[in-house]
Design a protein around this motif. Structure first.
Motif, PDB file in Angstrom:
ATOM      1  N   SER A 222      -4.600  28.109  10.678  1.00 47.48           N
ATOM      2  CA  SER A 222      -5.941  28.654  10.833  1.00 47.48           C
ATOM      3  C   SER A 222      -5.881  30.173  10.822  1.00 47.48           C
ATOM      4  O   SER A 222      -4.806  30.785  10.820  1.00 47.48           O
ATOM      5  CB  SER A 222      -6.551  28.168  12.152  1.00 47.48           C
ATOM      6  N   THR A 223      -7.059  30.800  10.833  1.00 43.61           N
ATOM      7  CA  THR A 223      -7.112  32.269  10.851  1.00 43.61           C
ATOM      8  C   THR A 223      -6.510  32.820  12.140  1.00 43.61           C
ATOM      9  O   THR A 223      -6.115  33.995  12.196  1.00 43.61           O
ATOM     10  CB  THR A 223      -8.568  32.742  10.716  1.00 43.61           C
ATOM     11  N   ARG A 224      -6.399  31.977  13.185  1.00 40.99           N
ATOM     12  CA  ARG A 224      -5.781  32.407  14.449  1.00 40.99           C
ATOM     13  C   ARG A 224      -4.281  32.110  14.486  1.00 40.99           C
ATOM     14  O   ARG A 224      -3.639  32.308  15.517  1.00 40.99           O
ATOM     15  CB  ARG A 224      -6.474  31.719  15.627  1.00 40.99           C
ATOM     16  N   GLY A 225      -3.767  31.604  13.371  1.00 44.40           N
ATOM     17  CA  GLY A 225      -2.342  31.325  13.314  1.00 44.40           C
ATOM     18  C   GLY A 225      -1.940  29.982  13.868  1.00 44.40           C
ATOM     19  O   GLY A 225      -0.743  29.708  14.047  1.00 44.40           O
ATOM     20  N   GLU A 226      -2.907  29.096  14.129  1.00 48.08           N
ATOM     21  CA  GLU A 226      -2.608  27.772  14.671  1.00 48.08           C
ATOM     22  C   GLU A 226      -2.331  26.796  13.528  1.00 48.08           C
ATOM     23  O   GLU A 226      -3.010  26.813  12.492  1.00 48.08           O
ATOM     24  CB  GLU A 226      -3.791  27.266  15.506  1.00 48.08           C
ATOM     25  N   PHE A 227      -1.343  25.909  13.746  1.00 45.85           N
ATOM     26  CA  PHE A 227      -1.018  24.911  12.724  1.00 45.85           C
ATOM     27  C   PHE A 227      -2.211  23.982  12.516  1.00 45.85           C
ATOM     28  O   PHE A 227      -2.804  23.479  13.472  1.00 45.85           O
ATOM     29  CB  PHE A 227       0.211  24.101  13.140  1.00 45.85           C
ATOM     30  N   VAL A 228      -2.538  23.762  11.249  1.00 45.26           N
ATOM     31  CA  VAL A 228      -3.662  22.887  10.904  1.00 45.26           C
ATOM     32  C   VAL A 228      -3.174  21.573  10.302  1.00 45.26           C
ATOM     33  O   VAL A 228      -3.539  20.490  10.752  1.00 45.26           O
ATOM     34  CB  VAL A 228      -4.618  23.601   9.919  1.00 45.26           C
ATOM     35  N   ALA A 229      -2.337  21.655   9.259  1.00 50.24           N
ATOM     36  CA  ALA A 229      -1.918  20.432   8.566  1.00 50.24           C
ATOM     37  C   ALA A 229      -0.767  20.749   7.627  1.00 50.24           C
ATOM     38  O   ALA A 229      -0.543  21.909   7.249  1.00 50.24           O
ATOM     39  CB  ALA A 229      -3.080  19.835   7.771  1.00 50.24           C
ATOM     40  N   GLU A 230      -0.064  19.705   7.266  1.00 50.32           N
ATOM     41  CA  GLU A 230       0.926  19.789   6.197  1.00 50.32           C
ATOM     42  C   GLU A 230       0.289  19.170   4.955  1.00 50.32           C
ATOM     43  O   GLU A 230      -0.174  18.031   4.993  1.00 50.32           O
ATOM     44  CB  GLU A 230       2.205  19.045   6.566  1.00 50.32           C
ATOM     45  N   ILE A 231       0.291  19.918   3.854  1.00 49.94           N
ATOM     46  CA  ILE A 231      -0.399  19.512   2.638  1.00 49.94           C
ATOM     47  C   ILE A 231       0.606  18.955   1.638  1.00 49.94           C
ATOM     48  O   ILE A 231       1.667  19.532   1.414  1.00 49.94           O
ATOM     49  CB  ILE A 231      -1.141  20.719   2.027  1.00 49.94           C
ATOM     50  N   ASP A 232       0.256  17.831   0.998  1.00 53.04           N
ATOM     51  CA  ASP A 232       1.152  17.228   0.001  1.00 53.04           C
ATOM     52  C   ASP A 232       1.473  18.205  -1.119  1.00 53.04           C
ATOM     53  O   ASP A 232       2.635  18.481  -1.418  1.00 53.04           O
ATOM     54  CB  ASP A 232       0.500  15.975  -0.604  1.00 53.04           C
ATOM     55  N   LEU A 233       0.425  18.700  -1.776  1.00 54.51           N
ATOM     56  CA  LEU A 233       0.574  19.595  -2.923  1.00 54.51           C
ATOM     57  C   LEU A 233      -0.361  20.786  -2.718  1.00 54.51           C
ATOM     58  O   LEU A 233      -1.575  20.600  -2.554  1.00 54.51           O
ATOM     59  CB  LEU A 233       0.209  18.876  -4.230  1.00 54.51           C
ATOM     60  N   ALA A 234       0.205  21.989  -2.727  1.00 57.73           N
ATOM     61  CA  ALA A 234      -0.585  23.175  -2.419  1.00 57.73           C
ATOM     62  C   ALA A 234      -0.519  24.182  -3.557  1.00 57.73           C
ATOM     63  O   ALA A 234       0.570  24.600  -3.966  1.00 57.73           O
ATOM     64  CB  ALA A 234      -0.091  23.813  -1.123  1.00 57.73           C
ATOM     65  N   PHE A 235      -1.683  24.572  -4.064  1.00 53.81           N
ATOM     66  CA  PHE A 235      -1.800  25.694  -4.989  1.00 53.81           C
ATOM     67  C   PHE A 235      -2.150  26.902  -4.128  1.00 53.81           C
ATOM     68  O   PHE A 235      -3.316  27.271  -3.978  1.00 53.81           O
ATOM     69  CB  PHE A 235      -2.883  25.413  -6.032  1.00 53.81           C
ATOM     70  N   ALA A 236      -1.117  27.499  -3.532  1.00 55.48           N
ATOM     71  CA  ALA A 236      -1.326  28.491  -2.477  1.00 55.48           C
ATOM     72  C   ALA A 236      -2.092  29.714  -2.972  1.00 55.48           C
ATOM     73  O   ALA A 236      -2.917  30.274  -2.231  1.00 55.48           O
ATOM     74  CB  ALA A 236       0.021  28.909  -1.886  1.00 55.48           C
ATOM     75  N   ALA A 237      -1.834  30.165  -4.199  1.00 55.31           N
ATOM     76  CA  ALA A 237      -2.501  31.367  -4.709  1.00 55.31           C
ATOM     77  C   ALA A 237      -4.007  31.178  -4.780  1.00 55.31           C
ATOM     78  O   ALA A 237      -4.761  32.156  -4.726  1.00 55.31           O
ATOM     79  CB  ALA A 237      -1.942  31.739  -6.078  1.00 55.31           C
TER      80      ALA A 237
END
Length: 305
Positions: A222-237
């Protein structure tokens, strides 16, 4: 009605005919209708037909000769690893290294392997099984490219992977490639961390349709640095998260509620979340491709740039 003689004591549920005769059972008794014959020379106290590979392997164990072991795709089934999907049906493979002999009987594919130091592992219920890295290479003569990639991904997955990419590369270098280099091609496409064969097939589909290659199993915060989820496939850009949803929990309201909260948290963290269901991958996966394309274009990606 003729009363059947009791079987000798101490026989397991599945046993070899020769073992039973050594204990005093007659050939006539071993042909009686209260016993099934899942394989030549084997009798079972269960009359139901074995309907899984594990059941059939259990039935074959009494026939295993010294030096024989389950191999090839049978190892992947017994380990609960990725195998090709229906309509492909894995078979039972039993191998032996020279000079030992492979089996020749109905219902089993026998292999006489090159002279080599065995690397036998212990499978379910103590069954002797081929080393998983060797079994994957053996599947090179049986499976298509994408299924070999999924098999390699399965060996590389988890906190404690069964094998490393180096292990697989070393096995191919030592024993040779097959079918025009299909093993090396599959290793070039394999990625550590993949959690399911459907994730593998989805990733390969998207890359072949011209998308950038997504990262595998990425943690987002999250914007506060808290873990949200692990994503299978991420297009991070582009902050596009793609997940395959097998709908395992579709009938569990509590799990569905937890999933819905998770999906909302992913969106709140600034990611576009694309859920791919089984029907999106049918017929070549055109719906899945369209959904991912739309999300990436919304995020600013342009094909060919």
């Amino acid at each position: 009605m003729t009363r059947l003689q009791p079987l000798p004591g101490g026989l397991p549920e599945r046993f070899h005919v020769a073992h039973a005769m050594e204990k005093g059972a007659s050939r006539t008794r071993l042909r009686a209708s209260d016993l099934s014959a899942p394989f030549h020379g084997v009798r079972s106290l269960s009359l139901g037909e074995a309907d899984t590979i594990l059941d059939r392997c259990r039935s074959y164990v009494p026939r295993l000769a010294p030096g024989q072991f389950f191999s090839h795709e049978t190892v992947f089934v017994l380990r609960g690893l990725s195998t090709p999907e229906w309509p492909y049906v894995p078979r039972i493979h039993v191998s032996a290294h020279r000079p030992a002999r492979e089996p020749r009987t109905h219902g089993v594919v026998g292999h006489r392997l090159q002279t080599r130091e065995p690397a036998i592992d212990v499978g379910p219920e103590g069954m002797p099984i081929e080393n998983a890295v060797r079994a994957w290479r053996q599947c090179g003569r049986l499976w298509g490219l994408d299924d070999l990639v999924a098999g390699a991904d399965a060996l590389l997955a988890g906190r404690h992977p069964i094998a490393s990419l180096g292990d697989l590369e070393e096995e191919v270098a030592l024993m040779g490639d097959v079918r025009g280099g299909i093993l090396r091609r599959s290793l070039a496409l394999a990625r550590p961390g993949v959690r399911s064969p459907r994730e593998t097939h989805l990733r390969l589909l998207l890359v072949r349709r011209g998308f950038p290659e997504p990262d595998v199993n990425v943690d987002i915060f999250s914007t506060r640095g808290e873990f949200v989820a692990e994503i299978d496939l991420a297009f991070a850009a582009w902050r596009v998260a793609v997940e395959y949803d097998g709908r395992v929990h579709a009938e569990d309201p509590r799990q569905f509620a937890r999933d819905a909260d998770r999906w909302a948290a992913i969106r709140d963290a600034g990611w576009d979340h694309v859920r791919i269901l089984n029907h999106h991958l049918r017929g070549g996966g055109a719906p899945a491709v369209a959904m991912v394309r739309a999300a990436l274009i919304r995020a600013g990606w342009r094909p060919g740039l």
